[in-house]
Design a protein around this motif. Structure first.
Motif, PDB file in Angstrom:
ATOM      1  N   THR A 567       2.533  -2.988 -14.625  1.00 23.17           N
ATOM      2  CA  THR A 567       4.032  -3.175 -14.313  1.00 23.17           C
ATOM      3  C   THR A 567       4.296  -3.790 -13.112  1.00 23.17           C
ATOM      4  OG1 THR A 567       4.675  -1.106 -13.856  1.00 23.17           O
ATOM      5  CG2 THR A 567       4.592  -1.691 -16.269  1.00 23.17           C
ATOM      6  N   ARG A 569       4.739  -5.907  -9.879  1.00 26.80           N
ATOM      7  CA  ARG A 569       5.509  -7.097  -9.741  1.00 26.80           C
ATOM      8  C   ARG A 569       4.503  -8.334  -9.196  1.00 26.80           C
ATOM      9  NH1 ARG A 569      11.064  -6.319  -6.443  1.00 26.80           N
ATOM     10  NH2 ARG A 569       9.923  -4.278  -6.106  1.00 26.80           N
ATOM     11  N   LEU A 572       2.915  -9.277 -12.512  1.00 28.10           N
ATOM     12  CA  LEU A 572       4.103  -9.740 -13.543  1.00 28.10           C
ATOM     13  C   LEU A 572       4.469 -11.180 -13.086  1.00 28.10           C
ATOM     14  CD1 LEU A 572       5.787  -6.585 -14.600  1.00 28.10           C
ATOM     15  CD2 LEU A 572       4.055  -7.833 -15.869  1.00 28.10           C
ATOM     16  N   LEU A 577       4.998 -13.142 -16.762  1.00 30.28           N
ATOM     17  CA  LEU A 577       5.145 -12.272 -17.696  1.00 30.28           C
ATOM     18  C   LEU A 577       6.659 -11.663 -17.678  1.00 30.28           C
ATOM     19  CD1 LEU A 577       1.492 -10.673 -17.483  1.00 30.28           C
ATOM     20  CD2 LEU A 577       2.489 -12.126 -19.061  1.00 30.28           C
TER      21      LEU A 577
END
Length: 613
Positions: A567, A569, A572, A577
């Motif tokens: 998770t 950043r 992601l 994502l």
């Protein structure tokens, strides 16, 4: 733990909440130093005087109500708007009576607030929407959060919001007020300080917001003078004050027509004030023509997509916190506004495309959403889990269910090896599990290259969440099984492709900050740099500058979540994502071993190894 950000900024070697920066007193000290450097508001009396309480200027209004949905308090709220000071301020006395020691809302807490019964007053919370210290022309006010001792009135660094232990200011407030809980930054002299996103103008401006007063979620006394009907006008006025603090998006209606000093146009980069739609809907539209708050709000995309999930899950368990989040830059790569923000969950298709998998992960695996204890309990005692699981399963795969077919409340052991399917070079390969509710771990190699017996592959710390195995060229399948109180999880595997060399792929054991910086220079800094943009450029500023060497490591580390690296950043965003203004930079969907994902694997390998400098 509740009211803790999903990324609490823990160190890589001890990724537990006891070492989280956002829960530390140092974090609170840095915040107060940023918003009140001269300690002019370090007591309740000084804060009230600075904001004009009881001064006779501006407009001041009060209401007493019970907070049924969120924190369970009896609340004695006083709000004021003072155009001369250019401030909007809210002071709330919180009362909590817990018969039998059980945390939750009771009418006795409302009674205590009505009587100002100091035996049950647990804290003073204060929010001030004002200019920052040493404000310059063109600066805009921002929300600042304070907590004061209920007896001495002294400003406090930590607060026990829900009976589950002290948590540091201001992250405990930001979790539901839209603020960013970024790590502290480091200046040229090496001192840590509480900074701000590039598009804000003052340290301490974490882009937190004032919450709308959702009157339908309050309890009221039946005593004359304190009923809902008695307080409806006061609460509407408070909602007007809240609305005045919101930025106005391009082409949007005026948020504060009676006090234009508070109006400011939304910068293209910042939150676009979407929560104003809830307030306007509740009072009948622009200018709030209706006297009574009635919540019928549902975004049109959800009304056409899945209105039942919105009303039964999003509105009840997610919206209060999420509607204040995100920024205007986080549209897709085709441009910025009118692309709306994403993580406010106001857009059905964006929720499906970008946040369905994370929602499933947070709610059904980790159990760290909903973020407030009462909201969490109410969610799991409702039909919300069943409705949400039915909605998410076609998008994300099956969700654990009990013998009756109901989704299983988080607490079971979950084996989650993170995003560690990747490409590496020969040598030691780091492994890092998500810890969740587990108390035991077992890593094993179950498939190895031809001629290598899987059980012969050396694994160090195979019984710990962080392990590593020694790999030669070939393809490995590594299995993780987690346990809790002797109950084992289902196994999960990752595939690791080991190559002698691949263009762009760095040694996972020696990769450091300089390597990451070089990758960013080629892929990120064209946008993530304040210096790249000319003054008054129409190109929006990103939240973070990756071009400035001063404090660069802290800014990058702030975007790594060592409690759950998938998770982060830093992974992601460039993989698109979640919503990312720069669109797709690294294609994480490519199979391991593909040269085109080398930089994404470099990021994973650096993080898995603890992000060394």
């Amino acid at each position: 733990m509740f009211l803790v950000f999903p990324n609490p900024q823990v160190p890589p070697d001890t990724p537990d909440l006891a070492h989280a920066q956002t829960l530390s007193q140092d974090y609170a000290l840095a915040y107060y130093e940023a918003i009140d450097p001269l300690n002019e508001k370090d007591t309740l009396d000084k804060w009230k005087a600075a904001n004009g309480f009881g001064s006779g200027t501006g407009i001041e209004v009060s209401a007493v109500f019970g907070d049924i949905r969120d924190l369970g308090y009896g609340r004695k709220m006083t709000a004021r708007r003072d155009p001369a000071r250019k401030t909007i301020a809210f002071l709330v006395e919180n009362y909590l009576v817990s018969p039998g020691g059980v945390y939750g809302y009771t009418p006795e807490s409302l009674d205590a607030a009505l009587a100002s019964d100091t035996r049950w007053r647990i804290q003073y919370n204060a929010i001030e929407y004002s200019l920052g210290p040493n404000a310059q022309p063109g600066d805009v006010p921002f929300a600042k959060f304070y907590n004061f001792d209920p007896v001495s009135g002294q400003r406090r660094l930590t607060v026990d919001i829900d009976g589950r232990g002290q948590k540091a200011m201001p992250a405990v407030c930001f979790s539901c007020h839209g603020g960013r809980a970024d790590a502290l930054e480091r200046n040229a002299s090496g001192k840590l300080f509480f900074g701000h996103p590039l598009f804000a103008s003052a340290n301490g401006d974490a882009q937190a917001r004032l919450q709308p007063f959702e009157v339908g979620n309050f309890d009221f006394s039946k005593v004359t003078g304190h009923t809902r009907a008695d307080y409806e006008a006061a609460l509407k006025l408070m909602n007007r004050f809240v609305l005045c603090s919101y930025p106005v998006p391009a082409g949007g209606p005026n948020n504060c027509p009676d006090e234009p000093v508070f109006n400011h146009p939304a910068k293209i980069e910042e939150w676009q004030g979407g929560a104003a739609n809830l307030i306007r809907n509740a009072y009948g539209g622009d200018n709030l023509p209706n006297d009574t708050y009635v919540d019928t709000y549902i975004p049109s995309s959800w009304a056409n997509g899945n209105p039942n999930v919105y009303r039964s899950v999003i509105a009840k368990s997610c919206r209060a916190c999420h509607m204040l989040r995100d920024n205007g830059r986080d549209g897709d790569s085709s441009g910025f506004p009118p692309n709306p923000p994403h993580v406010d969950f106001d857009n059905y298709q964006q929720f499906v495309d970008k946040y369905a998998k994370l929602t499933r992960h947070y709610l059904f695996d980790l159990g760290n959403m909903p973020l407030a204890k009462i909201v969490y309990d109410n969610f799991w005692q409702s039909d919300g889990p069943q409705l949400l699981a039915q909605f998410l399963e076609p998008l994300t795969g099956s969700i654990a269910r009990d013998a009756s077919g109901k989704p299983v409340q988080p607490g079971r052991p979950v084996a989650d090896p993170g995003p560690l399917t990747r490409t590496v070079l020969p040598g030691w390969v780091p492994l890092r599990a998500v810890q969740t509710f587990n108390d035991a771990y077992s890593w094993s190699v179950i498939q190895a290259p031809a001629g290598v017996a899987p059980q012969s592959v050396p694994i160090q710390d195979a019984d710990k969440p962080q392990a590593r195995f020694n790999a030669t060229v070939g393809i490995y399948t590594v299995q993780l099984v987690a346990s809790r109180a002797g109950v084992q999880s289902a196994p999960q595997t990752v595939t690791v492709v080991v190559k002698d060399s691949i263009p762009g792929l760095l040694d996972q054991n020696t990769i450091g900050l300089a390597n990451i910086k070089a990758i960013m220079a080629d892929n990120c800094i064209s946008c993530h740099s304040a210096s790249q943009l000319a003054p008054n450029s129409p190109e929006p500023l990103p939240p973070v500058d990756f071009a400035d060497d001063v404090g660069l490591y802290e800014r990058i580390r702030s975007r790594i979540n060592f409690t759950d690296i998938a998770t982060s950043r830093l992974l992601l965003k460039p993989a698109d994502l979640v919503a990312h203004g720069g669109g797709l930079i690294f294609d994480a969907s490519l199979p391991p071993g593909d040269q085109s994902r080398a930089n994404y694997d470099n990021f994973i390998n650096w993080i898995a190894n603890g992000a060394p400098q």
